[in-house]
Design a protein around this motif. Structure first.
Motif, short mmCIF file in Angstrom:
data_model
loop_
_atom_site.label_atom_id
_atom_site.label_comp_id
_atom_site.label_asym_id
_atom_site.label_seq_id
_atom_site.Cartn_x
_atom_site.Cartn_y
_atom_site.Cartn_z
N ARG A 90 0.84 -1.22 0.00
CA ARG A 90 0.00 0.00 0.00
C ARG A 90 0.87 1.26 0.00
O ARG A 90 0.54 2.25 -0.65
CB ARG A 90 -0.94 0.00 1.21
CG ARG A 90 -2.03 -1.05 1.15
CD ARG A 90 -3.02 -0.92 2.29
NE ARG A 90 -3.99 -1.99 2.26
CZ ARG A 90 -3.96 -3.08 3.04
NH1 ARG A 90 -3.00 -3.21 3.96
NH2 ARG A 90 -4.88 -4.02 2.92
N GLN A 91 1.98 1.21 0.74
CA GLN A 91 2.88 2.36 0.78
C GLN A 91 3.49 2.62 -0.60
O GLN A 91 3.56 3.76 -1.05
CB GLN A 91 4.00 2.13 1.80
CG GLN A 91 4.93 3.32 2.00
CD GLN A 91 4.22 4.48 2.68
OE1 GLN A 91 3.86 4.40 3.85
NE2 GLN A 91 4.01 5.58 1.94
N TRP A 92 3.88 1.53 -1.29
CA TRP A 92 4.44 1.69 -2.65
C TRP A 92 3.40 2.33 -3.57
O TRP A 92 3.71 3.24 -4.34
CB TRP A 92 4.90 0.35 -3.23
CG TRP A 92 5.64 0.53 -4.53
CD1 TRP A 92 6.98 0.63 -4.70
CD2 TRP A 92 5.05 0.68 -5.85
NE1 TRP A 92 7.28 0.85 -6.03
CE2 TRP A 92 6.12 0.89 -6.75
CE3 TRP A 92 3.75 0.68 -6.34
CZ2 TRP A 92 5.92 1.07 -8.14
CZ3 TRP A 92 3.55 0.88 -7.70
CH2 TRP A 92 4.61 1.06 -8.58
N LEU A 93 2.17 1.85 -3.50
CA LEU A 93 1.11 2.39 -4.36
C LEU A 93 0.92 3.88 -4.12
O LEU A 93 0.86 4.67 -5.07
CB LEU A 93 -0.20 1.63 -4.11
CG LEU A 93 -0.23 0.16 -4.55
CD1 LEU A 93 -1.46 -0.55 -3.99
CD2 LEU A 93 -0.18 0.03 -6.07
N ALA A 94 0.83 4.28 -2.85
CA ALA A 94 0.64 5.69 -2.52
C ALA A 94 1.83 6.53 -2.98
O ALA A 94 1.65 7.64 -3.50
CB ALA A 94 0.42 5.85 -1.02
N ASP A 95 3.03 6.00 -2.79
CA ASP A 95 4.25 6.73 -3.17
C ASP A 95 4.39 6.88 -4.69
O ASP A 95 5.13 7.75 -5.15
CB ASP A 95 5.50 6.00 -2.64
CG ASP A 95 5.63 6.10 -1.13
OD1 ASP A 95 4.93 6.92 -0.52
OD2 ASP A 95 6.43 5.31 -0.56
N ASN A 96 3.70 6.03 -5.45
CA ASN A 96 3.89 6.01 -6.90
C ASN A 96 2.64 6.40 -7.68
O ASN A 96 2.49 6.03 -8.85
CB ASN A 96 4.39 4.63 -7.32
CG ASN A 96 5.84 4.40 -6.91
OD1 ASN A 96 6.76 4.81 -7.62
ND2 ASN A 96 6.04 3.79 -5.75
#
Length: 230
Positions: A131-137
């Motif tokens: 989820r963090q990767w998705l938000a960051d990207n």
């Protein structure tokens, strides 16, 4: 399980693939998901990407057996390297691997995600990091599901392009899951609360000192879970 009868987990993944999609299923294993969706008339075209020779050959056999060679392309490739510009892929699915591995695949293949309108992800652990990767990207989570199958909890995360920021609790539980609080969600987190509390009790009885940061982390998780279940 086969292309005629998907597992409950893959059925729920399939439900998030829109009609008329051009799907790239990364780590496709036997190619069950793209073949099943093609047989149901959901897909316009599909790519089944597999990095290992044995499942690659199995996917090829399944595609041939169902006469779908002209509509489902099976490629031996690492991650999103299976996707080529002429495929005009609109949806990417990645299922059944750790969230950290999914992050690595998405990060390595970022330049191939242009034009992708939806990611359908089913991680085995590491959901918070994913989820963090998705938000960051530049992706926001539009749907989530939690189901239990064969004594395992599985989360399905559906994301589309769009900027968003999530709180630490939203990353931990899932922004949609913690809002909806389904029965499966409540059952999982009641069980997780008992496990975390037991672990904290074990820390207190441990002969060797447990790092304070680890104890603080578990206490924070217990607090979050207690709050979300209230």
């Amino acid at each position: 399980m086969n292309e005629q009868t998907l597992s409950r987990r893959l059925e729920r993944v399939a439900a998030h693939v829109p009609q008329g999609a051009r799907l790239a299923d990364i780590g496709s294993d036997h190619g069950y998901l793209p073949v099943a969706l093609m047989l149901r008339g959901v897909l316009e075209a599909a790519v089944a990407g597999e990095v290992a020779q044995t499942p690659f050959a199995s996917a090829q056999r399944n595609v041939r057996r169902n006469g779908l060679q002209d509509r489902v392309t099976v490629r031996l490739a690492d991650g999103l390297a299976a996707v080529e510009p002429q495929d005009h892929i609109s949806v990417v699915s990645i299922c059944g691997m750790g969230g950290d591995t999914m992050c690595e695949i998405l990060e390595a293949g970022k330049q191939r995600l242009g034009g992708i309108t939806r990611l359908v992800l089913q991680p085995n652990g590491g959901e918070r990091e994913l989820r963090q990767w998705l938000a960051d990207n530049g992706y926001h989570i539009v749907n989530e599901e939690l189901l239990r199958e064969n004594r395992f909890d599985y989360e399905i995360i559906v994301a589309e392009p769009g900027r968003v920021e999530y709180s630490p609790e939203q990353l931990y539980f899932g922004p949609v899951l913690m809002q909806e609080k389904s029965e499966a969600f409540l059952v999982k987190w009641r069980r997780m609360l008992r496990q975390k509390q037991q672990t904290l009790a074990n820390f207190q009885r441990a002969r060797d000192a447990v790092p304070q940061a680890k104890i603080d982390d578990f206490n924070q998780q217990v607090g979050w879970i207690t709050q979300v279940l209230a």
